[in-house]
Design a protein around this motif. Structure first.
Motif, PDB file in Angstrom:
ATOM      1  N   GLY A   1      66.562   3.513  84.421  1.00  0.00           N
ATOM      2  CA  GLY A   1      65.721   4.675  84.221  1.00  0.00           C
ATOM      3  C   GLY A   1      66.449   5.898  83.697  1.00  0.00           C
ATOM      4  O   GLY A   1      65.860   6.942  83.513  1.00  0.00           O
ATOM      5  N   VAL A   2      67.754   5.797  83.476  1.00  0.00           N
ATOM      6  CA  VAL A   2      68.539   6.920  82.980  1.00  0.00           C
ATOM      7  C   VAL A   2      69.231   6.482  81.706  1.00  0.00           C
ATOM      8  O   VAL A   2      69.712   5.363  81.617  1.00  0.00           O
ATOM      9  N   ALA A   3      69.294   7.367  80.731  1.00  0.00           N
ATOM     10  CA  ALA A   3      69.985   7.025  79.491  1.00  0.00           C
ATOM     11  C   ALA A   3      71.437   6.719  79.818  1.00  0.00           C
ATOM     12  O   ALA A   3      72.108   7.481  80.503  1.00  0.00           O
ATOM     13  N   SER A   4      71.891   5.580  79.383  1.00  0.00           N
ATOM     14  CA  SER A   4      73.252   5.165  79.678  1.00  0.00           C
ATOM     15  C   SER A   4      74.245   5.997  78.873  1.00  0.00           C
ATOM     16  O   SER A   4      74.039   6.264  77.704  1.00  0.00           O
ATOM     17  N   SER A   5      75.333   6.406  79.527  1.00  0.00           N
ATOM     18  CA  SER A   5      76.347   7.191  78.817  1.00  0.00           C
ATOM     19  C   SER A   5      77.645   6.418  78.680  1.00  0.00           C
ATOM     20  O   SER A   5      78.658   6.981  78.314  1.00  0.00           O
ATOM     21  N   THR A   6      77.611   5.144  79.034  1.00  0.00           N
ATOM     22  CA  THR A   6      78.809   4.323  78.881  1.00  0.00           C
ATOM     23  C   THR A   6      78.465   3.114  78.048  1.00  0.00           C
ATOM     24  O   THR A   6      77.317   2.756  77.888  1.00  0.00           O
ATOM     25  N   GLY A   7      79.455   2.494  77.506  1.00  0.00           N
ATOM     26  CA  GLY A   7      79.235   1.252  76.811  1.00  0.00           C
ATOM     27  C   GLY A   7      79.168   1.360  75.311  1.00  0.00           C
ATOM     28  O   GLY A   7      78.881   0.390  74.647  1.00  0.00           O
ATOM     29  N   GLY A   8      79.373   2.511  74.747  1.00  0.00           N
ATOM     30  CA  GLY A   8      79.482   2.576  73.302  1.00  0.00           C
ATOM     31  C   GLY A   8      78.284   3.173  72.611  1.00  0.00           C
ATOM     32  O   GLY A   8      77.376   3.690  73.214  1.00  0.00           O
ATOM     33  N   GLY A   9      78.304   3.034  71.263  1.00  0.00           N
ATOM     34  CA  GLY A   9      77.421   3.730  70.357  1.00  0.00           C
ATOM     35  C   GLY A   9      75.945   3.692  70.659  1.00  0.00           C
ATOM     36  O   GLY A   9      75.339   4.719  70.857  1.00  0.00           O
ATOM     37  N   ALA A  10      75.316   2.490  70.692  1.00  0.00           N
ATOM     38  CA  ALA A  10      73.864   2.419  70.790  1.00  0.00           C
ATOM     39  C   ALA A  10      73.351   2.920  72.126  1.00  0.00           C
ATOM     40  O   ALA A  10      72.277   3.478  72.206  1.00  0.00           O
ATOM     41  N   SER A  11      74.125   2.741  73.192  1.00  0.00           N
ATOM     42  CA  SER A  11      73.637   3.161  74.498  1.00  0.00           C
ATOM     43  C   SER A  11      74.184   4.515  74.916  1.00  0.00           C
ATOM     44  O   SER A  11      73.943   4.949  76.028  1.00  0.00           O
TER      45      SER A  11
ATOM     46  N   SER B   1      74.547   1.851  59.734  1.00  0.00           N
ATOM     47  CA  SER B   1      75.781   2.035  60.495  1.00  0.00           C
ATOM     48  C   SER B   1      76.144   0.759  61.250  1.00  0.00           C
ATOM     49  O   SER B   1      77.302   0.329  61.246  1.00  0.00           O
ATOM     50  N   ASN B   2      75.177   0.147  61.883  1.00  0.00           N
ATOM     51  CA  ASN B   2      75.451  -1.083  62.640  1.00  0.00           C
ATOM     52  C   ASN B   2      75.716  -2.264  61.729  1.00  0.00           C
ATOM     53  O   ASN B   2      76.453  -3.172  62.096  1.00  0.00           O
TER      54      ASN B   2
ATOM     55  N   SER C   1      77.255  -2.172  58.815  1.00  0.00           N
ATOM     56  CA  SER C   1      78.412  -2.003  57.937  1.00  0.00           C
ATOM     57  C   SER C   1      79.650  -2.750  58.427  1.00  0.00           C
ATOM     58  O   SER C   1      80.538  -3.043  57.645  1.00  0.00           O
ATOM     59  N   GLY C   2      79.730  -3.015  59.728  1.00  0.00           N
ATOM     60  CA  GLY C   2      80.907  -3.691  60.259  1.00  0.00           C
ATOM     61  C   GLY C   2      82.087  -2.750  60.462  1.00  0.00           C
ATOM     62  O   GLY C   2      83.142  -3.170  60.908  1.00  0.00           O
ATOM     63  N   VAL C   3      81.928  -1.492  60.129  1.00  0.00           N
ATOM     64  CA  VAL C   3      82.983  -0.494  60.304  1.00  0.00           C
ATOM     65  C   VAL C   3      82.655   0.320  61.548  1.00  0.00           C
ATOM     66  O   VAL C   3      81.523   0.761  61.726  1.00  0.00           O
ATOM     67  N   ARG C   4      83.646   0.510  62.380  1.00  0.00           N
ATOM     68  CA  ARG C   4      83.432   1.288  63.597  1.00  0.00           C
ATOM     69  C   ARG C   4      83.089   2.724  63.224  1.00  0.00           C
ATOM     70  O   ARG C   4      83.794   3.360  62.431  1.00  0.00           O
ATOM     71  N   GLN C   5      82.024   3.228  63.802  1.00  0.00           N
ATOM     72  CA  GLN C   5      81.530   4.562  63.488  1.00  0.00           C
ATOM     73  C   GLN C   5      81.934   5.562  64.568  1.00  0.00           C
ATOM     74  O   GLN C   5      82.171   5.193  65.712  1.00  0.00           O
ATOM     75  N   ALA C   6      81.991   6.821  64.173  1.00  0.00           N
ATOM     76  CA  ALA C   6      82.267   7.888  65.143  1.00  0.00           C
ATOM     77  C   ALA C   6      81.103   8.001  66.107  1.00  0.00           C
ATOM     78  O   ALA C   6      79.960   7.702  65.755  1.00  0.00           O
ATOM     79  N   LYS C   7      81.394   8.422  67.318  1.00  0.00           N
ATOM     80  CA  LYS C   7      80.338   8.609  68.307  1.00  0.00           C
ATOM     81  C   LYS C   7      79.414   9.732  67.853  1.00  0.00           C
ATOM     82  O   LYS C   7      79.851  10.666  67.172  1.00  0.00           O
ATOM     83  N   PRO C   8      78.124   9.674  68.268  1.00  0.00           N
ATOM     84  CA  PRO C   8      77.193  10.745  67.903  1.00  0.00           C
ATOM     85  C   PRO C   8      77.717  12.096  68.363  1.00  0.00           C
ATOM     86  O   PRO C   8      78.217  12.243  69.478  1.00  0.00           O
ATOM     87  N   GLY C   9      77.602  13.071  67.519  1.00  0.00           N
ATOM     88  CA  GLY C   9      78.059  14.421  67.827  1.00  0.00           C
ATOM     89  C   GLY C   9      79.511  14.680  67.493  1.00  0.00           C
ATOM     90  O   GLY C   9      79.988  15.808  67.588  1.00  0.00           O
ATOM     91  N   PHE C  10      80.262  13.660  67.068  1.00  0.00           N
ATOM     92  CA  PHE C  10      81.684  13.830  66.789  1.00  0.00           C
ATOM     93  C   PHE C  10      81.913  14.891  65.718  1.00  0.00           C
ATOM     94  O   PHE C  10      82.764  15.762  65.863  1.00  0.00           O
ATOM     95  N   TYR C  11      81.159  14.824  64.652  1.00  0.00           N
ATOM     96  CA  TYR C  11      81.402  15.735  63.542  1.00  0.00           C
ATOM     97  C   TYR C  11      81.028  17.171  63.884  1.00  0.00           C
ATOM     98  O   TYR C  11      81.564  18.102  63.320  1.00  0.00           O
TER      99      TYR C  11
END
Length: 150
Positions: free
Chosen positions: A14-24, A130-131, A133-143
């Motif tokens: 019930g809570v947005a996950s903040s661990t586990g990488g990009g999509a979550s 982004s998903n 491309s096979g290239v690891r992307q920066a986390k959201p908000g990085f830029y």
């Protein structure tokens, strides 16, 4: 009531996950979509509950009004009959207020679904690219945090 909500991608208990990488990630595409979907579902559950409350309170108000009429016919002390009528009026007020809550919940549901649709149209193509491309992307908000100012 929240136990009855459907499973939503990007959500963890019930809570947005903040661990586990990009999509979550809490700022990620799926997490935001999940939070707005949960908001819409919660609004629907609130709306359903308010409909039940409204019908219950209206039935109680009608019963109290019938009781006050019977008390009047039985020549019960007017102060007690008046108190029962006041109760009926208060219950009618609760029923009307729950109707207003239904309208508010409906507006929240509509707005959340509209936001989710707009978010989907705007960001789904970038998310998929982004998903894919096979290239690891920066986390959201990085830029935004990297020192670049607009």
């Amino acid at each position: 009531m929240s136990d009855n909500l459907p499973a939503i991608p990007g959500m963890n208990n019930g809570v947005a996950s903040s661990t586990g990488g990009g999509a979550s990630n809490g700022n990620g595409f799926l997490a935001l979509a999940g939070r707005t979907a949960k908001l819409a579902a919660s609004a629907l559950f609130l709306k359903e509950g308010m409909h039940l409350l409204r019908s219950h309170m209206q039935a109680n108000a009608n019963a109290a009004m019938r009781l006050s009429e019977m008390c009047g016919q039985a020549e019960v002390e007017p102060q007690f009959t008046s108190m029962i009528e006041d109760t009926s009026t208060a219950l009618t007020g609760v029923a009307e207020a729950s109707g207003e809550m239904v309208n508010a919940a409906d507006a929240v549901d509509t707005d959340a679904r509209g936001f989710n649709g707009a978010h989907e149209r705007e960001y789904r193509p970038g998310y998929e690219a982004s998903n894919g491309s096979g290239v690891r992307q920066a986390k959201p908000g990085f830029y935004r945090r990297s020192g670049r100012r607009r």
